[in-house]
Motif scaffolding. Structure first.
Motif, PDB file in Angstrom:
ATOM      1  N   ILE A 166       0.847  -1.201   0.000  1.00  0.00           N
ATOM      2  CA  ILE A 166       0.000   0.000   0.000  1.00  0.00           C
ATOM      3  C   ILE A 166       0.877   1.243   0.000  1.00  0.00           C
ATOM      4  O   ILE A 166       1.718   1.414   0.880  1.00  0.00           O
ATOM      5  N   THR A 167       0.668   2.093  -0.991  1.00  0.00           N
ATOM      6  CA  THR A 167       1.314   3.399  -1.021  1.00  0.00           C
ATOM      7  C   THR A 167       0.272   4.437  -0.638  1.00  0.00           C
ATOM      8  O   THR A 167      -0.811   4.494  -1.230  1.00  0.00           O
ATOM      9  N   GLU A 168       0.606   5.228   0.359  1.00  0.00           N
ATOM     10  CA  GLU A 168      -0.322   6.245   0.845  1.00  0.00           C
ATOM     11  C   GLU A 168      -0.532   7.341  -0.194  1.00  0.00           C
ATOM     12  O   GLU A 168       0.314   7.574  -1.053  1.00  0.00           O
ATOM     13  N   ALA A 169      -1.652   8.021  -0.087  1.00  0.00           N
ATOM     14  CA  ALA A 169      -2.027   9.052  -1.059  1.00  0.00           C
ATOM     15  C   ALA A 169      -0.978  10.149  -1.174  1.00  0.00           C
ATOM     16  O   ALA A 169      -0.718  10.647  -2.272  1.00  0.00           O
ATOM     17  N   ASP A 170      -0.341  10.519  -0.065  1.00  0.00           N
ATOM     18  CA  ASP A 170       0.660  11.584  -0.118  1.00  0.00           C
ATOM     19  C   ASP A 170       2.032  11.076  -0.578  1.00  0.00           C
ATOM     20  O   ASP A 170       2.989  11.836  -0.649  1.00  0.00           O
ATOM     21  N   ARG A 171       2.110   9.777  -0.884  1.00  0.00           N
ATOM     22  CA  ARG A 171       3.329   9.119  -1.383  1.00  0.00           C
ATOM     23  C   ARG A 171       4.485   9.172  -0.386  1.00  0.00           C
ATOM     24  O   ARG A 171       5.633   9.033  -0.751  1.00  0.00           O
ATOM     25  N   SER A 172       4.166   9.322   0.892  1.00  0.00           N
ATOM     26  CA  SER A 172       5.210   9.407   1.914  1.00  0.00           C
ATOM     27  C   SER A 172       5.725   8.038   2.339  1.00  0.00           C
ATOM     28  O   SER A 172       6.875   7.914   2.781  1.00  0.00           O
ATOM     29  N   VAL A 173       4.891   7.009   2.217  1.00  0.00           N
ATOM     30  CA  VAL A 173       5.285   5.682   2.683  1.00  0.00           C
ATOM     31  C   VAL A 173       4.570   4.599   1.877  1.00  0.00           C
ATOM     32  O   VAL A 173       3.424   4.777   1.457  1.00  0.00           O
ATOM     33  N   THR A 174       5.289   3.493   1.681  1.00  0.00           N
ATOM     34  CA  THR A 174       4.719   2.288   1.080  1.00  0.00           C
ATOM     35  C   THR A 174       4.928   1.161   2.073  1.00  0.00           C
ATOM     36  O   THR A 174       6.059   0.942   2.532  1.00  0.00           O
ATOM     37  N   THR A 175       3.856   0.460   2.398  1.00  0.00           N
ATOM     38  CA  THR A 175       3.891  -0.565   3.441  1.00  0.00           C
ATOM     39  C   THR A 175       3.591  -1.941   2.867  1.00  0.00           C
ATOM     40  O   THR A 175       2.626  -2.110   2.126  1.00  0.00           O
ATOM     41  N   PHE A 176       4.418  -2.915   3.237  1.00  0.00           N
ATOM     42  CA  PHE A 176       4.178  -4.326   2.940  1.00  0.00           C
ATOM     43  C   PHE A 176       3.529  -4.926   4.184  1.00  0.00           C
ATOM     44  O   PHE A 176       4.067  -4.791   5.293  1.00  0.00           O
ATOM     45  N   LEU A 177       2.382  -5.575   4.017  1.00  0.00           N
ATOM     46  CA  LEU A 177       1.696  -6.180   5.152  1.00  0.00           C
ATOM     47  C   LEU A 177       0.823  -7.333   4.689  1.00  0.00           C
ATOM     48  O   LEU A 177       0.466  -7.424   3.513  1.00  0.00           O
ATOM     49  N   PHE A 178       0.496  -8.205   5.606  1.00  0.00           N
ATOM     50  CA  PHE A 178      -0.462  -9.268   5.317  1.00  0.00           C
ATOM     51  C   PHE A 178      -1.865  -8.703   5.472  1.00  0.00           C
ATOM     52  O   PHE A 178      -2.101  -7.816   6.315  1.00  0.00           O
ATOM     53  N   PRO A 179      -2.830  -9.193   4.692  1.00  0.00           N
ATOM     54  CA  PRO A 179      -4.195  -8.657   4.777  1.00  0.00           C
ATOM     55  C   PRO A 179      -4.752  -8.672   6.197  1.00  0.00           C
ATOM     56  O   PRO A 179      -5.449  -7.734   6.610  1.00  0.00           O
ATOM     57  N   GLU A 180      -4.449  -9.702   6.954  1.00  0.00           N
ATOM     58  CA  GLU A 180      -4.994  -9.783   8.323  1.00  0.00           C
ATOM     59  C   GLU A 180      -4.376  -8.747   9.251  1.00  0.00           C
ATOM     60  O   GLU A 180      -4.872  -8.542  10.360  1.00  0.00           O
ATOM     61  N   GLU A 181      -3.307  -8.074   8.818  1.00  0.00           N
ATOM     62  CA  GLU A 181      -2.691  -7.029   9.638  1.00  0.00           C
ATOM     63  C   GLU A 181      -3.296  -5.644   9.365  1.00  0.00           C
ATOM     64  O   GLU A 181      -2.955  -4.690  10.055  1.00  0.00           O
ATOM     65  N   TYR A 182      -4.170  -5.544   8.380  1.00  0.00           N
ATOM     66  CA  TYR A 182      -4.745  -4.252   8.020  1.00  0.00           C
ATOM     67  C   TYR A 182      -5.736  -3.780   9.040  1.00  0.00           C
ATOM     68  O   TYR A 182      -6.509  -4.470   9.585  1.00  0.00           O
TER      69      TYR A 182
END
Length: 90
Positions: free
Chosen positions: A74-90
């Protein structure tokens, strides 16, 4: 060539452990896919939404499978961070 900025790339501890144990190179391979609009395993409507998000500065979500585990990028709208995560961690 990247289509958007990913900002800082981070991953949850669970994803980091999974990638490390399975020798998965997320920064060199998977982030490149995400930045080049290869959204992975998302429904067609979500792919269209991601294409729109790239052009309009909205949040972008890709889904991939590595070593038999599905995870999101997931890349945030402001493009400040991209996160790798498992769906259950959302």
């Amino acid at each position: 060539m990247p289509l958007f900025s990913c900002g800082t790339v981070v991953a949850t501890p669970a994803v980091m452990t999974h990638f490390s144990e399975n020798k998965i190179e997320f920064e060199q391979y998977l982030i490149r896919r995400h930045l080049q609009s290869d959204w992975g395993d998302v429904p067609p409507g979500d792919a269209i939404a991601n294409d729109f998000a790239v052009e309009n500065g909205l949040r972008i979500l890709s889904a991939y499978v590595a070593a038999n585990r599905r995870f999101w990028v997931i890349t945030e709208a402001d493009r400040s961070v991209t996160t790798f995560l498992f769906p259950e961690e959302y």
